[in-house]
Design an enzyme around this catalytic site. Structure first.
Site, PDB file in Angstrom:
ATOM      1  N   HIS A  86       0.828  -1.198   0.000  1.00  0.00           N
ATOM      2  CA  HIS A  86       0.000   0.000   0.000  1.00  0.00           C
ATOM      3  C   HIS A  86       0.868   1.255   0.000  1.00  0.00           C
ATOM      4  O   HIS A  86       0.541   2.241  -0.674  1.00  0.00           O
ATOM      5  CB  HIS A  86      -0.910   0.009   1.237  1.00  0.00           C
ATOM      6  CG  HIS A  86      -1.983  -1.027   1.212  1.00  0.00           C
ATOM      7  ND1 HIS A  86      -3.322  -0.730   1.250  1.00  0.00           N
ATOM      8  CD2 HIS A  86      -1.910  -2.379   1.142  1.00  0.00           C
ATOM      9  CE1 HIS A  86      -4.033  -1.855   1.212  1.00  0.00           C
ATOM     10  NE2 HIS A  86      -3.191  -2.865   1.155  1.00  0.00           N
ATOM     11  N   ASP A 113      -6.803   5.343   2.546  1.00  0.00           N
ATOM     12  CA  ASP A 113      -6.828   3.943   2.128  1.00  0.00           C
ATOM     13  C   ASP A 113      -8.141   3.303   2.569  1.00  0.00           C
ATOM     14  O   ASP A 113      -8.881   3.858   3.389  1.00  0.00           O
ATOM     15  CB  ASP A 113      -5.628   3.214   2.742  1.00  0.00           C
ATOM     16  CG  ASP A 113      -5.092   2.102   1.860  1.00  0.00           C
ATOM     17  OD1 ASP A 113      -5.877   1.530   1.088  1.00  0.00           O
ATOM     18  OD2 ASP A 113      -3.893   1.787   1.970  1.00  0.00           O
TER      19      ASP A 113
END
Length: 449
Positions: A20, A120
């Site tokens: 990520h 996120d």
């Protein structure tokens, strides 16, 4: 360069996993070159690991902002505030600790007063905090649009016919009962938080993909979410030329063009001992040159390479193969003229890297979204999946067959052609996707306060 005050200021908050962090950092780099000032917020251990990936020039417009997690568990000291090297049983605890840091993130937002927050999918609370400060917030999805659109279809339109024929193929990658993940501090599971993250995203949802690869899935997501699904990429880590004289690259330079397969399962996926044995025998049987990156999970770091592989394997393969423990310059290896295939766990970042560099994939997923990503790779046509038996076991003969097909056999010519076509598309597009995003974000942030 314009002063910070004349830039659009963006605060980014990725989840604490390497897969990520990288796409968030690469987006930060792209935006920083287009009159955006980026605050990248994460734990100190994460920020330390990426400091050397930001150039001196980029550091003028990319600020690393530490987010200290509260001491929620003695098993999670600060050096464990990352999924990299974290024992799997502690992942739920890390999620809860990250949630517990939301008041500190609120302080960061109020102190920095950004024009926009990009967050996120595991932390919808970031969007809530931004909204309370009258700051627009946008979700950045680091997964593929095909995966997300299929999952959202199954959730929001149960019983409705799947809109694309290949969805039936991709659906085989879904577990029969999808795990929801461990409940977090507010009692919600990952699926619920994902849906909340999409709902809270302001006007658009960002995806690390590109239209020629997943255009119809992006369009379907726009219909399902009633928000614009915006492609950004592919955004992958740039090739670091400082390793060009390493032993690995020198060895690769002795091999014929497109003759070698690169084998790597990422930094957080680990084949079992049984799977390693089958992979080793499959590589041996294939007759194809290879570089194999072998990593071990926490607790197995003392294992010697010789112990981890079949008896006599290293002696038998001789100069045809190289086995490396730990780390290797993946992008540089994939970009080398001698590399003709990538045996991959099908993490999304690895797929995009393969696409950008024109390397076809031998798909060998391990867990998480990887089985579904592997189906996408095969459905789109630039890779072939190694099939497992009814007990989910790998077979050395099948591994060897698929490697030969993808790298050398005439049977795999279409796969190799498709990989080259995607590479050329990406090269020609350049920053086209990012330039479109810049206009969208500037307009959104200017009206957000």
């Amino acid at each position: 360069m314009d002063s910070k005050d004349s830039c659009t200021k963006v605060l980014m908050l990725p989840w604490l996993a390497h897969g990520h962090i990288t796409p968030f950092l690469e987006l930060a780099k792209k935006l920083s070159s287009k009159n955006f000032h980026i605050y990248l917020c994460s734990t100190p251990i994460i920020l330390t690991s990426i400091q050397n990936r930001i150039t001196e020039t980029q550091s003028l417009s990319i600020e690393l902002v530490p987010l200290h997690l509260p001491p929620t568990s003695p098993e999670l000291p600060p050096h464990r505030h990352t999924t990299n090297g974290l024992p799997p049983h502690l992942i739920p605890a890390l999620k809860r600790a990250f949630d517990s840091a939301s008041p500190r993130f609120s302080e960061v937002v109020q102190t920095l007063s950004p024009d926009l927050v990009i967050y996120d999918f595991l932390q919808p609370w970031a969007a809530t905090i931004a909204s309370e400060c009258e700051i627009p917030a946008v979700l950045y999805f680091i997964a593929g649009a095909a995966l997300v659109s299929l999952g959202l279809h199954l959730h929001s339109r149960p019983g409705v016919e799947l809109p694309f024929p290949e969805y039936h193929h991709i659906l085989k990658g879904f577990p029969k009962a999808q795990p929801e993940g461990a409940p977090t501090n507010d009692g919600t599971d990952d699926k619920t938080r994902l849906l909340e993250s999409m709902e809270k995203s302001c006007k658009m949802i960002l995806f690390n993909t590109f239209r020629e690869f997943e255009g119809k899935y992006l369009d379907y997501l726009s219909i399902l979410t009633k928000k614009t699904a915006v492609p950004l990429g592919p955004l992958v880590q740039e090739i670091d030329e400082k390793n060009k004289d390493s032993e690995i690259m020198q060895w690769l330079g002795t091999k014929d063009e497109l003759s070698t397969v690169f084998v790597s399962f990422g930094s957080e996926s680990f084949p079992s001992k049984e799977e390693r044995d089958e992979i080793a025998h499959g590589l041996e049987l294939s007759g194809v040159n290879f570089i194999w990156i072998v990593r071990f999970p926490v607790g197995e770091s003392t294992i010697e390479i010789e112990e981890a592989l079949p008896v006599g394997f290293l002696e038998r393969i001789g100069e045809r193969g190289m086995v490396v423990e730990g780390w290797a310059p993946q992008a540089q290896i994939l970009a080398h003229p001698s590399t003709g295939g990538f045996v991959s766990h099908c993490g999304w970042n690895s797929i995009l890297e393969s696409l950008k560099l024109g390397v076809p994939i031998v798909a060998m997923p391990v867990h998480h979204d990887q089985p579904i990503n592997a189906k996408v790779v095969e459905a789109v046509g630039f890779g072939v999946e190694v099939k497992r038996d009814e007990n989910k076991r790998l077979d050395r003969e099948n591994i060897a067959q698929v490697i030969r097909e993808v790298v050398v056999d005439e049977e795999g010519a279409d796969v190799r052609t498709k990989a080259r076509e995607f590479c050329e598309i990406i090269r020609k597009k350049g920053d086209e996707e990012i330039d479109g995003l810049v206009k969208e974000l500037a307009q959104l942030s200017s009206g957000g306060k």
